[in-house]
Design a protein around this motif. Structure first.
Motif, PDB file in Angstrom:
ATOM      1  N   ASP A 306       0.719  -1.072  -0.055  1.00  0.00           N
ATOM      2  CA  ASP A 306      -0.201  -0.013   0.253  1.00  0.00           C
ATOM      3  C   ASP A 306       0.996   1.332  -0.095  1.00  0.00           C
ATOM      4  O   ASP A 306       0.582   2.293  -0.602  1.00  0.00           O
ATOM      5  N   GLU A 307       1.895   1.248   0.935  1.00  0.00           N
ATOM      6  CA  GLU A 307       2.877   2.360   0.726  1.00  0.00           C
ATOM      7  C   GLU A 307       3.497   2.510  -0.755  1.00  0.00           C
ATOM      8  O   GLU A 307       3.847   3.707  -1.008  1.00  0.00           O
ATOM      9  N   ILE A 308       3.962   1.726  -1.303  1.00  0.00           N
ATOM     10  CA  ILE A 308       4.663   1.565  -2.461  1.00  0.00           C
ATOM     11  C   ILE A 308       3.373   2.302  -3.682  1.00  0.00           C
ATOM     12  O   ILE A 308       3.775   3.075  -4.157  1.00  0.00           O
ATOM     13  N   ALA A 309       2.238   1.592  -3.328  1.00  0.00           N
ATOM     14  CA  ALA A 309       1.045   2.150  -4.636  1.00  0.00           C
ATOM     15  C   ALA A 309       0.975   3.585  -4.285  1.00  0.00           C
ATOM     16  O   ALA A 309       0.900   4.311  -5.264  1.00  0.00           O
ATOM     17  N   GLU A 310       0.865   4.095  -2.907  1.00  0.00           N
ATOM     18  CA  GLU A 310       0.839   5.602  -2.550  1.00  0.00           C
ATOM     19  C   GLU A 310       1.970   6.576  -3.047  1.00  0.00           C
ATOM     20  O   GLU A 310       1.728   7.587  -3.779  1.00  0.00           O
ATOM     21  N   ALA A 311       3.016   6.028  -3.010  1.00  0.00           N
ATOM     22  CA  ALA A 311       4.270   6.860  -3.423  1.00  0.00           C
ATOM     23  C   ALA A 311       4.246   6.761  -4.812  1.00  0.00           C
ATOM     24  O   ALA A 311       4.813   7.731  -5.598  1.00  0.00           O
TER      25      ALA A 311
END
Length: 437
Positions: A306-311
């Motif tokens: 989820d953090e990768i997708a947001e960044a």
């Protein structure tokens, strides 16, 4: 081409006049130079021969190399060889009509022979080298010269070339490599060209032109992700004054993330499209660089999907595809945990290493130190517990042995004959009498 200090490769026998007459007969101009030969007017003879030399391109293939070698040998007997050789090199870029298939190879071999016939420190070698580069560009044969580029700086020292000639050579190599599809080599030689400018030249029109070319090449290259070398070149730093928007874009790719790139596009709407910078390529590269930065600053070595997708501003379903791409680009090493939906970072590349990165590294080292300290404390406790348990087990065994009358490992049985310090007691010996019979 051959290595530096290659000896001359052509050996002929005869005086200049005899050999010139032989060459003139071959080119059907013997009558034109007859009077010049008698007067030993060397340079005038060479002019006539060179004017007629394009005829060599129609002679049988097997005679081509020998004829050109003789012509070059004659030229090198003149004190004004620099006046004649460029014309010969230029002729060799023209089609060889007698050999449509092997012609380029014959011409390149002849140019190489000319290069090797010159002494290692002869500055004419530079001119021949440039002619070879032009030939390779025309015929798309850049790979033929790549193995020799490692000797170029040494050659230039021997030829005592000035910075302008060096820049000319580096630019020619960069352009030839670019047309051959070798983006990496092209970029490296653009940087070398930029470094030839003196401090008082960095803002010149030519310097800024090459700096912009280097910047665009770096941004659009599918393999170039490190921009620090480029940023450190004075000519590129001068772009902050002459082409401020371009320099700002370079700074974003060198140090910042996707969010900053999107903000740049909003502030300079239409700039990327107007400059034909290929929006899709830049967007892809910026996402990969953002991924690298995200991996570099994580302290847990685990990045949730989820953090990768947001960044990266992508959907969660696309995360694993981008993980594959960033690993393929060699910006990050790691593996996916599909079960936990996290990316486990093994190694990452720092895009820029300044004060902020030193602080991050310090924090990471402190975290590791704390973790290792906890592990060491736990191991010491476990070791102490094992030793205490071992001691209790040994005491329990001895206690049980003592209760059964069996000596323990540290005791000795009574009357043990092995005790040499004591003797067992015996009954007194009875005296023999007559009644015993």
């Amino acid at each position: 081409m051959a290595a530096p200090h290659q000896p001359q490769l052509v050996f002929v026998d005869g005086s200049f006049e005899e050999l010139a007459q032989e060459m003139a007969d071959f080119l059907s101009v013997s009558e034109e130079i007859k009077a010049l030969v008698e007067k030993k007017q060397k340079d005038e003879i060479l002019k006539k021969l060179i004017i007629a030399s394009p005829a060599l391109h129609s002679i049988p293939e097997k005679e081509f190399a020998g004829a050109y070698n003789l012509l070059v040998y004659l030229i090198l007997q003149s004190d004004n060889a620099a006046m004649f050789l460029p014309r010969v090199c230029e002729n060799l870029t023209k089609p060889i009509t007698s050999s449509p298939i092997n012609g380029p190879g014959l011409a390149l071999n002849t140019l190489t022979t000319i290069f090797n016939m010159l002494k290692p420190d002869d500055e004419l070698r530079f001119n021949v080298f440039m002619a070879i580069l032009r030939f390779l560009k025309i015929h798309g044969m850049f790979e033929n010269i790549k193995p020799y580029l490692k000797s170029l700086d040494e050659w230039m020292n021997e030829w005592e070339t000035d910075s302008e000639d060096q820049r000319q050579a580096y630019e020619a190599i960069a352009e030839t490599a670019r047309e051959a599809g070798d983006v990496h080599t092209s970029y490296q030689y653009i940087l070398k060209a930029l470094r030839t400018f003196e401090d008082d030249e960095v803002k010149s029109e030519n310097a800024q032109k090459i700096a912009l070319r280097a910047l665009k090449t770096a941004l659009l290259s599918p393999t170039q992700y490190d921009f620090q070398d480029l940023l450190n070149v004075p000519c590129v730093q001068a772009l902050s004054e002459t082409h401020a928007v371009y320099f700002e874009l370079l700074t974003v790719f060198a140090e910042k993330d996707l969010e900053d790139y999107n903000q740049f596009r909003e502030e300079h709407e239409g700039f990327v499209e107007k400059e034909h910078l290929d929006l899709e390529k830049l967007q892809t590269k910026m996402r990969l660089l953002t991924f690298a930065s995200l991996a570099a600053r994580t302290q847990t070595r685990e990045i949730p999907y989820d953090e990768i997708a947001e960044a990266l501003q992508i959907s969660p379903e696309e995360v694993e595809l981008w993980i594959i791409d960033v690993i393929r680009a060699q910006l990050v090493e790691g593996r996916m945990s599909q079960q936990k939906k996290v990316f486990l970072v093994h190694r990452t590349t720092y895009r820029v290493f300044g004060e902020k990165q030193w602080r991050q590294l310090g924090d990471l080292v402190d975290t590791w130190r704390e973790t290792l300290s906890k592990v060491a404390t736990t191991l010491r406790k476990e070791q102490a517990g094992l030793e205490a348990q071992k001691k209790r087990d040994l005491e329990e065994v001895e206690r049980k042995l003592a209760n059964t009358g069996v000596s323990g490992p540290g005791e000795r049985r009574r009357g043990d004959r092995g005790d040499r310090g004591e003797r067992s007691e015996r009954a007194p010996r009875k005296e023999r009498t007559d009644d015993d019979d």
